[in-house]
Write a protein that holds these residues in place. Structure first.
Motif, PDB file in Angstrom:
ATOM      1  N   ARG B 105      -1.276  -3.688  12.991  1.00 52.63           N
ATOM      2  CA  ARG B 105      -1.532  -4.710  11.989  1.00 52.63           C
ATOM      3  C   ARG B 105      -2.675  -4.281  11.066  1.00 52.63           C
ATOM      4  O   ARG B 105      -2.622  -4.483   9.861  1.00 52.63           O
ATOM      5  N   GLU B 106      -3.692  -3.671  11.648  1.00 52.78           N
ATOM      6  CA  GLU B 106      -4.857  -3.253  10.851  1.00 52.78           C
ATOM      7  C   GLU B 106      -4.463  -2.220   9.798  1.00 52.78           C
ATOM      8  O   GLU B 106      -4.953  -2.253   8.671  1.00 52.78           O
ATOM      9  N   MET B 107      -3.587  -1.288  10.188  1.00 54.17           N
ATOM     10  CA  MET B 107      -3.151  -0.278   9.210  1.00 54.17           C
ATOM     11  C   MET B 107      -2.379  -0.932   8.083  1.00 54.17           C
ATOM     12  O   MET B 107      -2.571  -0.626   6.909  1.00 54.17           O
ATOM     13  N   TRP B 108      -1.478  -1.832   8.474  1.00 55.42           N
ATOM     14  CA  TRP B 108      -0.667  -2.492   7.446  1.00 55.42           C
ATOM     15  C   TRP B 108      -1.541  -3.319   6.511  1.00 55.42           C
ATOM     16  O   TRP B 108      -1.384  -3.292   5.298  1.00 55.42           O
ATOM     17  N   GLU B 109      -2.487  -4.034   7.079  1.00 59.24           N
ATOM     18  CA  GLU B 109      -3.346  -4.864   6.239  1.00 59.24           C
ATOM     19  C   GLU B 109      -4.140  -4.005   5.267  1.00 59.24           C
ATOM     20  O   GLU B 109      -4.317  -4.365   4.104  1.00 59.24           O
ATOM     21  N   ALA B 110      -4.613  -2.833   5.745  1.00 52.69           N
ATOM     22  CA  ALA B 110      -5.384  -1.950   4.873  1.00 52.69           C
ATOM     23  C   ALA B 110      -4.520  -1.487   3.698  1.00 52.69           C
ATOM     24  O   ALA B 110      -4.924  -1.533   2.539  1.00 52.69           O
ATOM     25  N   ILE B 111      -3.316  -1.091   4.001  1.00 51.71           N
ATOM     26  CA  ILE B 111      -2.453  -0.510   2.973  1.00 51.71           C
ATOM     27  C   ILE B 111      -1.900  -1.603   2.056  1.00 51.71           C
ATOM     28  O   ILE B 111      -1.773  -1.422   0.843  1.00 51.71           O
ATOM     29  N   ASN B 112      -1.627  -2.755   2.642  1.00 51.65           N
ATOM     30  CA  ASN B 112      -1.058  -3.863   1.876  1.00 51.65           C
ATOM     31  C   ASN B 112      -2.102  -4.478   0.948  1.00 51.65           C
ATOM     32  O   ASN B 112      -1.843  -4.712  -0.225  1.00 51.65           O
ATOM     33  N   SER B 113      -3.297  -4.728   1.481  1.00 51.43           N
ATOM     34  CA  SER B 113      -4.300  -5.384   0.638  1.00 51.43           C
ATOM     35  C   SER B 113      -4.775  -4.419  -0.454  1.00 51.43           C
ATOM     36  O   SER B 113      -5.136  -4.843  -1.544  1.00 51.43           O
ATOM     37  N   THR B 114      -4.764  -3.119  -0.182  1.00 49.22           N
ATOM     38  CA  THR B 114      -5.126  -2.158  -1.225  1.00 49.22           C
ATOM     39  C   THR B 114      -4.164  -2.286  -2.399  1.00 49.22           C
ATOM     40  O   THR B 114      -4.578  -2.346  -3.564  1.00 49.22           O
ATOM     41  N   TRP B 115      -2.888  -2.363  -2.071  1.00 49.32           N
ATOM     42  CA  TRP B 115      -1.893  -2.465  -3.141  1.00 49.32           C
ATOM     43  C   TRP B 115      -2.030  -3.778  -3.891  1.00 49.32           C
ATOM     44  O   TRP B 115      -1.968  -3.824  -5.119  1.00 49.32           O
ATOM     45  N   ILE B 116      -2.244  -4.855  -3.158  1.00 47.68           N
ATOM     46  CA  ILE B 116      -2.388  -6.162  -3.812  1.00 47.68           C
ATOM     47  C   ILE B 116      -3.602  -6.146  -4.751  1.00 47.68           C
ATOM     48  O   ILE B 116      -3.526  -6.584  -5.897  1.00 47.68           O
ATOM     49  N   GLU B 117      -4.731  -5.593  -4.271  1.00 48.62           N
ATOM     50  CA  GLU B 117      -5.923  -5.557  -5.115  1.00 48.62           C
ATOM     51  C   GLU B 117      -5.732  -4.623  -6.303  1.00 48.62           C
ATOM     52  O   GLU B 117      -6.159  -4.918  -7.419  1.00 48.62           O
ATOM     53  N   PHE B 118      -5.080  -3.483  -6.046  1.00 46.27           N
ATOM     54  CA  PHE B 118      -4.866  -2.541  -7.147  1.00 46.27           C
ATOM     55  C   PHE B 118      -4.004  -3.176  -8.234  1.00 46.27           C
ATOM     56  O   PHE B 118      -4.271  -3.021  -9.425  1.00 46.27           O
ATOM     57  N   SER B 119      -2.964  -3.901  -7.800  1.00 48.04           N
ATOM     58  CA  SER B 119      -2.040  -4.513  -8.765  1.00 48.04           C
ATOM     59  C   SER B 119      -2.765  -5.482  -9.688  1.00 48.04           C
ATOM     60  O   SER B 119      -2.302  -5.745 -10.796  1.00 48.04           O
ATOM     61  N   ALA B 120      -3.879  -6.016  -9.209  1.00 49.18           N
ATOM     62  CA  ALA B 120      -4.599  -7.012 -10.011  1.00 49.18           C
ATOM     63  C   ALA B 120      -5.523  -6.357 -11.040  1.00 49.18           C
ATOM     64  O   ALA B 120      -6.074  -7.040 -11.897  1.00 49.18           O
ATOM     65  N   ILE B 121      -5.705  -5.032 -10.953  1.00 48.80           N
ATOM     66  CA  ILE B 121      -6.618  -4.351 -11.885  1.00 48.80           C
ATOM     67  C   ILE B 121      -5.896  -4.034 -13.193  1.00 48.80           C
ATOM     68  O   ILE B 121      -4.816  -3.466 -13.188  1.00 48.80           O
ATOM     69  N   LYS B 122      -6.518  -4.407 -14.288  1.00 42.22           N
ATOM     70  CA  LYS B 122      -5.966  -4.055 -15.586  1.00 42.22           C
ATOM     71  C   LYS B 122      -6.611  -2.739 -16.021  1.00 42.22           C
ATOM     72  O   LYS B 122      -7.820  -2.590 -15.892  1.00 42.22           O
ATOM     73  N   PRO B 123      -5.812  -1.813 -16.571  1.00 43.60           N
ATOM     74  CA  PRO B 123      -6.370  -0.512 -16.960  1.00 43.60           C
ATOM     75  C   PRO B 123      -7.617  -0.635 -17.833  1.00 43.60           C
ATOM     76  O   PRO B 123      -8.583   0.082 -17.642  1.00 43.60           O
ATOM     77  N   GLY B 124      -7.619  -1.563 -18.764  1.00 47.52           N
ATOM     78  CA  GLY B 124      -8.759  -1.730 -19.652  1.00 47.52           C
ATOM     79  C   GLY B 124     -10.042  -2.093 -18.924  1.00 47.52           C
ATOM     80  O   GLY B 124     -11.147  -1.931 -19.447  1.00 47.52           O
ATOM     81  N   ALA B 125      -9.891  -2.594 -17.692  1.00 44.13           N
ATOM     82  CA  ALA B 125     -11.044  -3.033 -16.920  1.00 44.13           C
ATOM     83  C   ALA B 125     -11.999  -1.883 -16.608  1.00 44.13           C
ATOM     84  O   ALA B 125     -13.117  -2.104 -16.161  1.00 44.13           O
TER      85      ALA B 125
END
Lengths: 480, 314
Positions: B105-125
């Protein structure tokens, strides 16, 4: 009364917690008391906690029509739905009767078709039905079971009035939510479980495994090897496929992981290959085997169907079961029950108008604003019309659609679905619910107490499908 | 274990590692472009980053001009570029999702939350000097995943495949980062061993978080011979080729105990390791560092191909 427990004015709908005089029904007493004590802030905090649990675990579903990999979280409602032991016993008997009759029906239509010979169902209804698979004729599946895993959709309209809305006998989904909702509830509100005697659901994966093992091919002499076949990560129910494989401790495979050699099914492993005896497939019939069905399918295994018919592997549920939950056949289920069991149906069928018949079509078109219209082969709440909630334009559009392709539609009266309390933005309020209990049929029948309660979270909405903004609840069956 | 499961674990790990290393390479490019007195300007510096990342041609197909903004977008956010950080994180997550049950579960959470957080970043940021923070974040998320893997994953075949994937990727990237120096031109008035040369070596070390540990080991200024030795042959340097191959060797030996395949991959790995012994520095420099690194990248690819073949990745 604290703000969080304010209920909306009484109405025509049966509320499962609150009686007409405002007191709560016996099964809900403790939940009702508990609700009174929860502040709005507590409910809000717990709701956020629950959402975080589900999102972290990746319990998401994809919504069709928004791009294949669009993942959403199905809203989880904190307030449990409670069924008294007595209520469940009646449901249990009714569901078992129905499931047995549908299996007998499937055996019959793929063999002698006695029910057609007896004139109880028109031959065309079976033999011209798109869901009827001629390839299955004359084949005896292990234990003569066709539909091993069934999710019967049930709605309630009164104290003792339950209706079966749909018999999902192909690849019903949602059982993972039943299990995860319980996990989440026990984590969030342990005190509620100590105040009640709630029948457990956690054994479902063991039961599923036992059911699958019990239908291994007769030729399989060793302990059968089971695998779950998924279309892959872009399928809306992928999470559930992975979850069930994990809970049963079996491999989750895709078509490309499987191959047939010397009359046996194998999966490709790091050491070459391993035999598979029972395949719990979550892939539709048409995609199972490009040699027998849809030739462009990449999801299945070439030669799988021939191997199945030769007794080399068991496919669960059997191909061709879809005819038993076809919406046109649905109208005949009471007949089917009487024909095969000699008993009266215990659970009600919703009266169903077939637009293919001129008289019934005329009635439907005249009364469109009061009816629910469904596509015969649709599912998931897509392509459906809810008359009372529809705009004039939607009604006119459906009028045209039905006239153009009458045999594609059936219609039913709008049922006054029961309500349960739900935690909404505006506080605790009644919302409409349905129920999908999960039945397993193999060496014996196994019915997990409870099931998945879906709740229409939009005020006044009668559509509970997750693709249409519905949520889920933990469902409790109490011990006596 | 399914061949596909093994493949997904292997590639999931590789892509997490790659995301981190692309971030590290980008940081090298960024720092070199900030170097004073570069004379010819910034263009060549970003080109060297693209060459080192092995994607100059792919970049030029999509962008007529090499500018800092274009290169950064291409390396970090371009969904069409299979090795952009974005693509790496998405591919890693899709691989993880395909074998969700083989992960903790810990591995999945690490990889999943990374993607979720990355998706929220706008390039201009990232405008206005926020690039280094973002690159750090990518490295941190990779570390989080690695920590979850080391701390929670059962030491079975799945672990061996994940480790083999991570260290093959790391070896590849360390070789490429070191090779950046070959592609960065020193302005004609600069001396080899001069201030700018030394600064560039430091940047290379810094990108693998080794500029301080270098001082501890060598107690000397940044010298090509030492830096190369540090990143190639030093068994105590956790991003060196030697260190990576010791781990690959360990993973393959682990698989030897529980499976029947992998003979060719193990033999090949042993051969690569034999050329990474402490006495190999002179032959490497005599044959040319760039040539050695190129050959190594090829041999490393071959390790990956042999594993895929012998364990039926399909």
């Amino acid at each position: 009364m604290s703000p969080s427990t304010q209920t909306e004015p009484a109405q025509a709908f049966f509320d499962e917690m609150r009686q007409a005089d405002g007191t709560s029904r016996p099964a809900y007493e403790a939940v009702s008391d508990w609700l009174q004590k929860q502040s709005r802030t507590t409910i809000k905090r717990k709701q956020e906690e629950a959402d975080a649990i589900f999102r972290r675990l990746g319990i998401t579903f994809a919504v069709y029509g928004e791009g294949g990999s669009n993942e959403r979280l199905i809203p989880f409602d904190l307030i449990p739905r409670v069924l008294a032991a007595r209520e469940w016993r009646a449901l249990e008997r009714g569901i078992e009767q129905r499931v047995k009759a549908l299996n007998a029906f499937l055996y019959d239509i793929y063999h002698r078709q006695d029910i057609v010979r007896a004139g109880r169902i028109p031959s065309d209804m079976i033999n011209q039905n798109e869901a009827f698979l001629p390839e299955m004729i004359g084949f005896d599946p292990p234990r003569n079971v066709y539909a091993h895993i069934i999710g019967t959709d049930i709605v309630r309209t009164g104290e003792n009035e339950f209706f079966v809305l749909e018999d999902n006998v192909r690849t019903p989904s949602g059982v993972s939510y039943m299990l995860e909702n319980r996990e989440a509830m026990m984590h969030l509100f342990p005190e509620l479980f100590s105040a009640h005697r709630v029948r457990p659901v956690e054994h479902y994966p063991d039961w599923l495994r036992q059911t699958l093992e019990s239908v291994a091919p007769a030729a399989c002499k060793q302990d059968p090897t089971i695998a779950v076949l998924t279309p892959g990560i872009h399928n809306s129910a992928y999470f559930e496929h992975a979850f069930l494989a994990d809970q049963m401790g079996v491999e989750l495979v895709q078509g490309s992981d499987l191959f047939i050699e010397n009359g046996q099914l194998f999966m490709r492993t790091i050491e070459g290959k391993e035999r598979v005896d029972v395949l719990y497939r979550r892939v539709d019939d048409a995609f199972l085997d490009p040699l027998t069905f849809n030739p462009s399918s990449m999801l299945g295994v070439p030669g799988l169907f021939d191997l199945y018919r030769a007794g080399g592997v068991t496919i669960v549920n059997a191909p061709g079961t879809g005819i038993a939950d076809d919406k046109a056949i649905y109208a005949y289920v009471p007949e089917i029950i009487e024909f095969y069991t000699g008993e009266k149906p215990i659970l009600n069928n919703v009266p169903t108008y077939r637009c293919s018949l001129p008289d019934e079509r005329a009635y439907v078109l005249d009364n469109l604003a009061e009816l629910v219209v469904k596509e015969v082969h649709g599912s998931g709440g897509y392509g459906m019309l809810i008359g009372p909630a529809a705009t004039k334009k939607e009604l006119a559009d459906f009028h045209k659609k039905i006239e153009a392709k009458p045999h594609h539609y059936i219609a039913q009266p709008t049922l006054a679905l029961s309500t349960c309390p739900a935690a909404t933005q505006a506080g605790i309020a009644p919302r409409h619910v349905d129920l999908r209990p999960f039945v397993l049929l193999g060496d014996r029948i196994r019915l997990t107490p409870g099931g998945l309660t879906r709740v229409a979270l939009k005020k006044g909405s009668l559509v509970v499908n997750s693709s249409q903004g519905g949520g889920t609840k933990d469902t409790w069956v109490l011990e006596d | 274990m399914l061949g596909r499961t093994a493949a997904s674990l292997f590639w999931m790990s590789r892509y997490v590692e790659r995301a981190e290393n692309i971030a590290r390479l980008t940081e090298v490019g960024y720092r070199i472009s900030l170097t004073p007195d570069t004379g010819s300007g910034h263009r060549e510096d970003w080109k060297s980053t693209l060459v080192a990342a092995g994607c100059l041609d792919a970049f030029l197909e999509r962008h007529p001009k090499i500018t800092a903004a274009n290169v950064q977008h291409f390396l970090l956010f371009d969904p069409e570029h299979p090795s952009s950080v974005r693509s790496c994180l998405e591919t890693a997550r899709n691989n993880g999702r395909a074998v969700r049950t083989a992960l903790t579960r810990e591995m999945w959470e690490a990889i999943n939350s990374t993607w979720i957080e990355f998706s929220a970043i706008k390039p201009g940021a990232l405008d206005g000097g926020k690039l280094p923070d973002f690159l750090d974040w990518v490295s941190q998320r990779s570390n989080l995943f690695r920590g979850a893997l080391l701390g929670t994953l059962l030491r079975d075949e799945g672990y061996c495949f994940a480790q083999a994937g991570a260290f093959i990727e790391r070896a590849d990237n360390t070789a490429r980062i070191l090779d950046v120096k070959y592609h960065v031109l020193l302005p004609s008035h600069e001396l080899i061993g001069g201030g700018l040369d030394s600064y560039q070596w430091e940047t290379i070390l810094r990108s693998v978080s080794a500029h301080r540990s270098y001082r501890h080991v060598y107690k000397d200024s940044y010298k090509p011979w030492n830096v190369a030795e540090f990143l190639i042959l030093r068994p105590e340097m956790p991003r060196s080729l030697r260190f990576s191959y010791e781990w690959i060797d360990r993973a393959l030996k682990g698989l030897e105990q529980s499976t029947i395949g992998g003979t060719k991959a193990r033999q090949h790995c042993a051969n690569v390791l034999a050329d990474l012994q402490p006495d190999q520095m002179s032959p490497i420099f005599q044959g040319g560092l760039h040539e050695f690194l190129n050959a190594f990248i090829q041999r490393n690819n071959h390790t990956s191909a042999l594993i895929a073949e012998e364990f039926h990745f399909q």
